[in-house]
Design an enzyme around this catalytic site. Structure first.
Site, PDB file in Angstrom:
ATOM      1  N   GLY A  26      11.807  35.779  44.786  1.00 28.52           N
ATOM      2  CA  GLY A  26      13.246  35.981  44.665  1.00 28.52           C
ATOM      3  C   GLY A  26      13.932  34.929  43.826  1.00 28.52           C
ATOM      4  O   GLY A  26      15.169  34.866  43.777  1.00 28.52           O
ATOM      5  N   PRO A  69       6.014  35.562  42.767  1.00 32.06           N
ATOM      6  CA  PRO A  69       7.033  35.701  41.717  1.00 32.06           C
ATOM      7  C   PRO A  69       6.731  36.856  40.772  1.00 32.06           C
ATOM      8  O   PRO A  69       5.589  37.071  40.378  1.00 32.06           O
ATOM      9  CB  PRO A  69       6.945  34.354  40.978  1.00 32.06           C
ATOM     10  CG  PRO A  69       5.514  33.936  41.157  1.00 32.06           C
ATOM     11  CD  PRO A  69       5.118  34.416  42.533  1.00 32.06           C
ATOM     12  N   TYR A  88      21.893  47.997  38.486  1.00 31.65           N
ATOM     13  CA  TYR A  88      22.191  46.778  39.232  1.00 31.65           C
ATOM     14  C   TYR A  88      23.461  46.062  38.756  1.00 31.65           C
ATOM     15  O   TYR A  88      23.775  44.986  39.264  1.00 31.65           O
ATOM     16  CB  TYR A  88      21.030  45.785  39.101  1.00 31.65           C
ATOM     17  CG  TYR A  88      19.722  46.238  39.692  1.00 31.65           C
ATOM     18  CD1 TYR A  88      19.622  46.572  41.046  1.00 31.65           C
ATOM     19  CD2 TYR A  88      18.580  46.314  38.913  1.00 31.65           C
ATOM     20  CE1 TYR A  88      18.413  46.972  41.590  1.00 31.65           C
ATOM     21  CE2 TYR A  88      17.363  46.709  39.460  1.00 31.65           C
ATOM     22  CZ  TYR A  88      17.287  47.034  40.791  1.00 31.65           C
ATOM     23  OH  TYR A  88      16.085  47.424  41.330  1.00 31.65           O
ATOM     24  N   CYS A 125      23.216  61.153  27.550  1.00 37.37           N
ATOM     25  CA  CYS A 125      24.405  61.949  27.830  1.00 37.37           C
ATOM     26  C   CYS A 125      24.913  61.697  29.251  1.00 37.37           C
ATOM     27  O   CYS A 125      24.897  62.567  30.118  1.00 37.37           O
ATOM     28  CB  CYS A 125      24.103  63.429  27.613  1.00 37.37           C
ATOM     29  SG  CYS A 125      25.580  64.448  27.602  1.00 37.37           S
ATOM     30  N   TYR A 155      11.237  44.526  35.266  1.00 35.51           N
ATOM     31  CA  TYR A 155      12.000  45.666  35.765  1.00 35.51           C
ATOM     32  C   TYR A 155      12.773  46.366  34.654  1.00 35.51           C
ATOM     33  O   TYR A 155      13.906  46.804  34.845  1.00 35.51           O
ATOM     34  CB  TYR A 155      12.952  45.236  36.895  1.00 35.51           C
ATOM     35  CG  TYR A 155      12.212  44.577  38.024  1.00 35.51           C
ATOM     36  CD1 TYR A 155      11.472  45.334  38.925  1.00 35.51           C
ATOM     37  CD2 TYR A 155      12.207  43.189  38.165  1.00 35.51           C
ATOM     38  CE1 TYR A 155      10.758  44.727  39.945  1.00 35.51           C
ATOM     39  CE2 TYR A 155      11.498  42.577  39.181  1.00 35.51           C
ATOM     40  CZ  TYR A 155      10.780  43.351  40.072  1.00 35.51           C
ATOM     41  OH  TYR A 155      10.063  42.752  41.073  1.00 35.51           O
TER      42      TYR A 155
END
Length: 411
Positions: free
Chosen positions: A228, A270, A312, A338, A366
């Site tokens: 994190g 990690p 996010y 679109c 990600y």
């Protein structure tokens, strides 16, 4: 950083331009120098812990070549699906250096992990009981929910009381009853509270809970803190204070091991920390569009390739590498999907012209791994910079890829 002298230095603007010309856009580029730099940084931060294990959280970026590179560095692997387990094995990871920590999967998938011989963390009582009935001689780890709200936003906070992840630390007595009834052995205690954690107090609170729980289990091999760690997304951005964190964790861990009376490994997992800053996403500007209030720079990509800003509300630095010295102007950079499809709102960027190449940073984690074929768009190429040379590590898709698994019927 002497260990970095064996590989090339980071990529620069001129090299990015050359790669966009060579491979076309949209294009993902990963710099192995930065990945190794981050791996060494973490090893050095926790160098006082002899039994330190770093497991790359491969959901961040599962390209087989990224996995192979980290395996060569000595990393283990954190996986969350049986497919990631198989990718890890194909990349050369030993089964015991792979930890499988799934969520809401069937017992059938977990049985496949047993067949592969990897380590397993279980995170709910139902599966724990089913597993214990069938595999009482296969030791597992337990993922604990510490009831801590942490992370950059609610979508990436996974250790709070209402999270679907982990077994509540208040359910330990129930868990012990299952262990006694089945004879299942516990080899590790695991926790992961969220992503983009800048306040180390969240880690410290979790550490105290985890060490306390671990004392109740006499035969564990590891304590797994997940990860994190926040990385910087912009100039002067805040990030996890790794040194302060390591000082606290090291002191607490050494004290725990002394009280526990045996050697235990400390694991971190990690993902973003290792690969986020290694990635660059290059896009071509299709059009500059003026409205009554906004200047849009429309590019040849969208959230089908790069979802994080829309999903996010993530900030990613955007630079005009074709015209870096141009006059600074305000642009909203948007994609060709679109839907509402924005990479960056009202950004101050060197003057953008149609045909310019924009570079979106922190694209290693990600990003491609969350891409799709929405609007029937092809997913882009991926390139890796290794020892100063560029290698294509994934081809751009074609119409054949879109149709590969379609079965046409007579209509």
């Amino acid at each position: 950083m002497k260990e970095l002298e064996k590989i090339s230095r980071p990529v620069y603007r001129e090299q990015l331009i050359q790669l966009s010309n060579k491979y076309g856009t949209p294009l993902y580029i990963y710099d192995s120098y930065q990945i190794k730099k981050q791996y060494i940084k973490m090893k050095n931060a926790f160098s006082c812990i002899k039994n330190l294990i770093i497991n790359y959280a491969c959901k961040a970026n599962t390209n087989l070549n990224i996995l192979k590179f980290l395996q060569k560095l000595g990393s283990g692997l954190d996986t969350v699906s049986i497919q990631e387990v198989e990718l890890g094995l194909k990349a050369g990871f030993h089964p015991k250096k792979i930890i499988f920590t799934p969520n809401c999967v069937s017992i059938k998938e977990i049985k496949k992990a047993v067949d592969f011989g990897v380590r397993i963390n279980l995170d709910n009582l139902s599966i724990l009981e089913q597993f214990g009935e069938d595999f009482s001689d296969y030791s597992v780890g337990i993922r604990i929910n510490p009831h801590i709200m942490a992370g950059g936003n609610s979508k990436i906070s996974v250790g709070h009381i209402d999270s679907k992840f982990g077994i509540s630390h208040y359910q330990i007595p129930h868990m012990k009853r299952i262990l006694n009834n089945t004879g299942l052995k516990i080899e590790g205690i695991h926790m992961h509270t969220g992503s983009d954690i800048s306040d180390i107090k969240s880690f410290l609170e979790g550490a105290n809970i985890l060490f306390k729980i671990a004392m109740d289990f006499p035969d564990i091999d590891y304590i797994d803190f997940g990860s994190g760690f926040k990385v910087p997304y912009k100039k002067n951005d805040i990030k996890t204070d790794l040194i302060s964190l390591s000082n606290f964790i090291t002191e607490k861990f050494q004290s725990f091991c002394k009280d526990y009376g045996s050697k235990v490994s400390l694991i971190f997992e990690p993902g973003k920390f290792l690969v986020s800053e290694s990635g660059y996403f290059l896009v071509n500007v299709n059009v500059i569009k003026h409205t009554t209030s906004t200047v849009f720079a429309g590019v040849d990509s969208g959230f089908n390739h790069f979802l994080r800003p829309m999903f996010y509300d993530a900030y990613h630095c955007i630079e005009n590498i074709s015209n870096p010295n141009g006059r600074l102007r305000f642009y909203t950079v948007v994609g060709y999907i679109c839907e509402s499809d924005t990479f960056g709102f009202n950004r101050k960027i060197a003057e953008i012209r149609e045909g310019d190449i924009l570079c979106i940073k922190n694209a290693g984690a990600y990003c491609f791994s969350m891409s799709s074929n929405y609007n029937s768009r092809y997913r882009p190429s991926e390139v890796m910079i290794l020892n100063g040379k560029d290698f294509m590590i994934r081809k751009r898709e074609t119409m054949q890829d879109l149709l590969r698994n379609i079965i046409e019927i007579q209509i």
